[in-house]
Write a protein that holds these residues in place. Structure first.
Motif, mmCIF file in Angstrom:
data_model
loop_
_atom_site.group_PDB
_atom_site.id
_atom_site.type_symbol
_atom_site.label_atom_id
_atom_site.label_comp_id
_atom_site.label_asym_id
_atom_site.label_seq_id
_atom_site.Cartn_x
_atom_site.Cartn_y
_atom_site.Cartn_z
ATOM 1 N N ARG A 187 0.862 -1.193 0.000
ATOM 2 C CA ARG A 187 0.000 0.000 0.000
ATOM 3 C C ARG A 187 0.890 1.232 0.000
ATOM 4 O O ARG A 187 1.969 1.217 0.580
ATOM 5 C CB ARG A 187 -0.864 0.053 1.254
ATOM 6 N N ARG A 188 0.388 2.274 -0.597
ATOM 7 C CA ARG A 188 1.130 3.545 -0.571
ATOM 8 C C ARG A 188 1.385 4.000 0.861
ATOM 9 O O ARG A 188 2.401 4.602 1.145
ATOM 10 C CB ARG A 188 0.343 4.632 -1.296
ATOM 11 N N GLU A 189 0.442 3.707 1.785
ATOM 12 C CA GLU A 189 0.556 4.169 3.179
ATOM 13 C C GLU A 189 1.469 3.306 4.038
ATOM 14 O O GLU A 189 1.626 3.581 5.217
ATOM 15 C CB GLU A 189 -0.830 4.194 3.849
ATOM 16 N N ALA A 190 2.025 2.246 3.491
ATOM 17 C CA ALA A 190 2.864 1.345 4.288
ATOM 18 C C ALA A 190 4.066 2.086 4.855
ATOM 19 O O ALA A 190 4.525 3.090 4.307
ATOM 20 C CB ALA A 190 3.332 0.172 3.442
ATOM 21 N N VAL A 191 4.581 1.576 5.969
ATOM 22 C CA VAL A 191 5.723 2.191 6.641
ATOM 23 C C VAL A 191 6.968 2.154 5.760
ATOM 24 O O VAL A 191 7.710 3.120 5.688
ATOM 25 C CB VAL A 191 5.978 1.478 7.991
ATOM 26 N N ARG A 192 7.181 1.043 5.082
ATOM 27 C CA ARG A 192 8.338 0.902 4.192
ATOM 28 C C ARG A 192 7.841 0.537 2.804
ATOM 29 O O ARG A 192 6.758 0.003 2.639
ATOM 30 C CB ARG A 192 9.273 -0.202 4.700
ATOM 31 N N HIS A 193 8.687 0.820 1.814
ATOM 32 C CA HIS A 193 8.286 0.528 0.441
ATOM 33 C C HIS A 193 9.269 -0.369 -0.305
ATOM 34 O O HIS A 193 9.050 -0.654 -1.475
ATOM 35 C CB HIS A 193 8.072 1.838 -0.338
ATOM 36 N N ASP A 194 10.354 -0.798 0.341
ATOM 37 C CA ASP A 194 11.258 -1.695 -0.366
ATOM 38 C C ASP A 194 10.532 -3.013 -0.625
ATOM 39 O O ASP A 194 9.747 -3.491 0.175
ATOM 40 C CB ASP A 194 12.574 -1.901 0.382
ATOM 41 N N ARG A 195 10.780 -3.562 -1.786
ATOM 42 C CA ARG A 195 10.061 -4.753 -2.251
ATOM 43 C C ARG A 195 10.654 -6.018 -1.646
ATOM 44 O O ARG A 195 11.814 -6.349 -1.892
ATOM 45 C CB ARG A 195 10.129 -4.832 -3.772
ATOM 46 N N LEU A 196 9.834 -6.734 -0.917
ATOM 47 C CA LEU A 196 10.276 -8.016 -0.372
ATOM 48 C C LEU A 196 10.549 -9.000 -1.508
ATOM 49 O O LEU A 196 11.444 -9.837 -1.404
ATOM 50 C CB LEU A 196 9.223 -8.576 0.580
ATOM 51 N N SER A 197 9.789 -8.891 -2.585
ATOM 52 C CA SER A 197 9.956 -9.812 -3.715
ATOM 53 C C SER A 197 11.340 -9.707 -4.345
ATOM 54 O O SER A 197 11.811 -10.659 -4.967
ATOM 55 C CB SER A 197 8.890 -9.542 -4.784
ATOM 56 N N ALA A 198 12.014 -8.581 -4.155
ATOM 57 C CA ALA A 198 13.347 -8.402 -4.732
ATOM 58 C C ALA A 198 14.403 -9.242 -4.022
ATOM 59 O O ALA A 198 15.433 -9.570 -4.612
ATOM 60 C CB ALA A 198 13.747 -6.924 -4.685
#
Length: 178
Positions: free
Chosen positions: A120-131
């Motif tokens: 979500r845009r509102e998430a605390v972090r935005h780094d992709r776990l899938s990476a």
């Protein structure tokens, strides 16, 4: 894939405020609507208590009981006090669950079962776990995901995500699809 127990396992992961709990709730509703028997495991990073201070079962635990079973006409719960012991791993918890068609696990980012990453845009972090986690097999997001190499779903595309779960873990499980 099965964790420590015989039940197929699929995870929902993501950073804080990404919508993991809502996703699990909606997936459980969809999969049970399809006739699946679903259990869940929720990992919390804070103190949790399912009991109420002052109640009889709470008093049993406060007195030092390691396990307290609370049984009623509609449900039962087993509370286990760690009493300084290490938190059990996911495999140990999965091994304690009753047989079901699927266990949906919320949290446990670092475990090896297949997972849906919620963004979500509102998430605390935005780094992709899938990476960094090859067990993330799909993403559900509320915003475009350019450059993602795995399937991407909208947060409201619950039926398609449930289809993915059935294809990923249920058809390869002993007994196959229903």
């Amino acid at each position: 894939m099965t964790g420590g127990g015989p039940n197929p396992v699929f995870g929902v992961t993501g950073w804080k405020n990404s919508g993991k709990t809502t996703m699990v709730e909606r997936l459980v509703a969809e999969l049970t609507r399809r006739g699946r028997r679903v259990s869940t495991v929720k990992h919390a990073h804070h103190l949790v208590d399912v009991d109420q201070k002052g109640r009889d079962s709470w008093r049993h635990r406060e007195a030092g009981a390691v396990e307290v079973a609370l049984v009623g006409g509609q449900r039962w719960a087993l509370m286990h006090e760690l009493r300084g012991a290490e938190e059990p791993g996911l495999a140990e918890i999965l091994a304690r669950l009753s047989p079901c068609d699927l266990v949906i696990v919320e949290g446990y980012k670092r475990e090896g079962h297949p997972k849906l990453e919620v963004r979500r845009r509102e998430a605390v972090r935005h780094d992709r776990l899938s990476a960094v986690d090859p067990t993330v097999v799909a993403v559900a997001a509320d915003h475009p995901q350019e450059g993602e190499t795995i399937p991407v779903f909208g947060l409201d595309d619950i039926a398609a995500i449930a289809d993915l779960i059935e294809r990923t873990v249920l058809r390869s499980a002993p007994g196959g699809a229903r």
